[in-house]
Design a protein around this motif. Structure first.
Motif, mmCIF file in Angstrom:
data_model
loop_
_atom_site.group_PDB
_atom_site.id
_atom_site.type_symbol
_atom_site.label_atom_id
_atom_site.label_comp_id
_atom_site.label_asym_id
_atom_site.label_seq_id
_atom_site.Cartn_x
_atom_site.Cartn_y
_atom_site.Cartn_z
ATOM 1 N N ILE A 115 0.861 -1.177 0.000
ATOM 2 C CA ILE A 115 0.000 0.000 0.000
ATOM 3 C C ILE A 115 0.899 1.230 0.000
ATOM 4 C CG2 ILE A 115 -1.782 1.266 1.233
ATOM 5 C CD1 ILE A 115 -2.795 -1.324 2.380
ATOM 6 N N TYR B 243 -1.290 -0.958 -4.392
ATOM 7 C CA TYR B 243 -2.273 0.118 -4.491
ATOM 8 C C TYR B 243 -1.561 1.436 -4.235
ATOM 9 C CZ TYR B 243 -5.781 3.527 -3.128
ATOM 10 O OH TYR B 243 -6.512 4.666 -3.035
ATOM 11 N N ASP C 295 -7.245 -2.297 -6.660
ATOM 12 C CA ASP C 295 -7.838 -1.376 -5.700
ATOM 13 C C ASP C 295 -7.636 -1.928 -4.292
ATOM 14 O OD1 ASP C 295 -9.884 -3.283 -5.142
ATOM 15 O OD2 ASP C 295 -11.171 -2.439 -6.701
ATOM 16 N N LEU C 296 -7.952 -1.107 -3.294
ATOM 17 C CA LEU C 296 -7.680 -1.495 -1.908
ATOM 18 C C LEU C 296 -8.439 -2.741 -1.492
ATOM 19 C CD1 LEU C 296 -7.401 1.655 0.413
ATOM 20 C CD2 LEU C 296 -5.736 -0.179 0.077
ATOM 21 N N TYR D 101 -6.747 -6.099 0.011
ATOM 22 C CA TYR D 101 -7.096 -6.686 1.307
ATOM 23 C C TYR D 101 -7.519 -8.155 1.145
ATOM 24 C CZ TYR D 101 -7.311 -1.903 3.201
ATOM 25 O OH TYR D 101 -7.021 -0.630 3.601
ATOM 26 N N THR E 139 -5.464 8.838 5.235
ATOM 27 C CA THR E 139 -4.812 7.551 5.529
ATOM 28 C C THR E 139 -4.824 7.181 7.005
ATOM 29 O OG1 THR E 139 -2.630 8.593 5.757
ATOM 30 C CG2 THR E 139 -3.274 7.839 3.546
ATOM 31 N N SER F 206 -11.399 -2.588 7.480
ATOM 32 C CA SER F 206 -10.456 -3.110 6.481
ATOM 33 C C SER F 206 -9.955 -4.499 6.868
ATOM 34 C CB SER F 206 -9.287 -2.147 6.303
ATOM 35 O OG SER F 206 -8.610 -1.923 7.521
#
Length: 317
Positions: free
Chosen positions: A149, A172, A187-188, A192, A208, A216
């Motif tokens: 990330i 990402y 994408d996030l 995940y 953030t 998450s």
């Protein structure tokens, strides 16, 4: 130009003096910058700080009253500086855009490898002549999916390290359209869902803060490994603790901590009262914590010194 360096370590002082080559008038103190220590900056043009210094509005107000015109931080991140107040007083701010990103990336990988093979636990056992293999079963990184990330200098430096271990790399970044080799941009939510290991390499800001929280974590694989060498408040510590207790998070490696201000960079062994969240984390065998040392290599410190003096040169010119 006269500059005072706060929170100075002994090794930093010698490197700064060498890089300075007697050009600027440098003053060093081991004390952190706070409302109580702003008076040290009297007569200076610039103050040079680190991430543990308290560069808030009241501090900047006092610095401005002393005639300080410049604030430089020996770090990439500037979340510890109240930029709005500095702009109000027309105080210029500078950071270190990048310094040996490999140092941070390598430390992230070191935390991940040490956790995966229980190296701290194994070393402690061997020191007591306990050579049992019980509870030391690890896992191969080969074939695992690592999610990065943030793909700035440090995130990009982490790609070849994990690629060399035989990992699939997904990433990402807030900036779309990056065309990087050896990595799949996702994408996030996809990161995940698919990552066995998640490593954070992003700055701390309003968007953030607590990017790793209960919501998450629920999207992640059971047993996921999380590594944070960026900023402590990217992680909501209470939510991560809950996930560690249930086994949702299998491994946690931290070089930064949400409540590290006033704690990290100093010796608190004699303290009678200790941070309860950090204490609970450190009692867990699947958690490894280091004291914000990812940047601490000879190469990185030399580059920080060089760039800091260059900043003073630019301001003087």
């Amino acid at each position: 130009m006269k500059a005072i360096f706060y929170s100075t370590k002994s090794v930093e002082k010698s490197l700064m003096l060498h890089a300075n080559n007697q050009r600027h008038d440098l003053v060093f103190t081991t004390r952190t910058l706070s409302t109580e220590t702003t008076s040290f900056a009297e007569g200076a043009d610039a103050v040079v700080v680190f991430t543990n210094d308290n560069v808030t509005a009241p501090v900047i107000h006092k610095l401005a009253a002393l005639g300080i015109r410049y604030i430089a931080t020996r770090s990439v991140g500037i979340d510890h500086i109240d930029r709005v107040t500095a702009e109000k007083y027309e105080i210029k701010i500078a950071n270190i855009p990048a310094y040996s990103p490999q140092a941070i990336a390598e430390h992230a990988a070191a935390l991940a490898l040490a956790l995966s093979r229980h190296l701290v636990q194994a070393s402690q056992q061997c020191q007591h002549f306990n050579f049992s293999l019980n509870n030391l079963i690890g896992f191969n990184f080969y074939g695992k999916t690592v999610g990065l990330i943030g793909l700035g200098h440090i995130g990009k430096a982490a790609i070849p390290i994990f690629k060399g271990l035989g990992c699939k790399i997904i990433g990402y970044d807030i900036l779309p359209g990056q065309n990087l080799p050896d990595i799949e941009m996702v994408d996030l939510d996809a990161l995940y869902k698919n990552a066995d290991v998640i490593s954070l390499h992003i700055p701390l800001n309003e968007q953030t803060e607590h990017i790793i929280d209960r919501t998450s974590i629920e999207k992640m694989k059971t047993g996921v490994m999380i590594i944070n060498t960026a900023r402590g408040s990217l992680i909501k510590t209470t939510d991560v603790l809950d996930a560690l207790r249930t086994g949702k998070i299998g491994y946690l490696g931290l070089d930064v901590y949400e409540n590290e201000h006033g704690l990290f960079f100093e010796d608190h062994e004699a303290d009678q009262v200790r941070d309860p969240l950090l204490s609970e984390l450190m009692r867990m065998p699947n958690v490894l914590i280091t004291p914000h040392q990812a940047f601490l290599t000879t190469e990185a410190l030399e580059e920080i010194a060089h760039q800091t003096i260059n900043t003073l040169n630019s301001w003087e010119n």
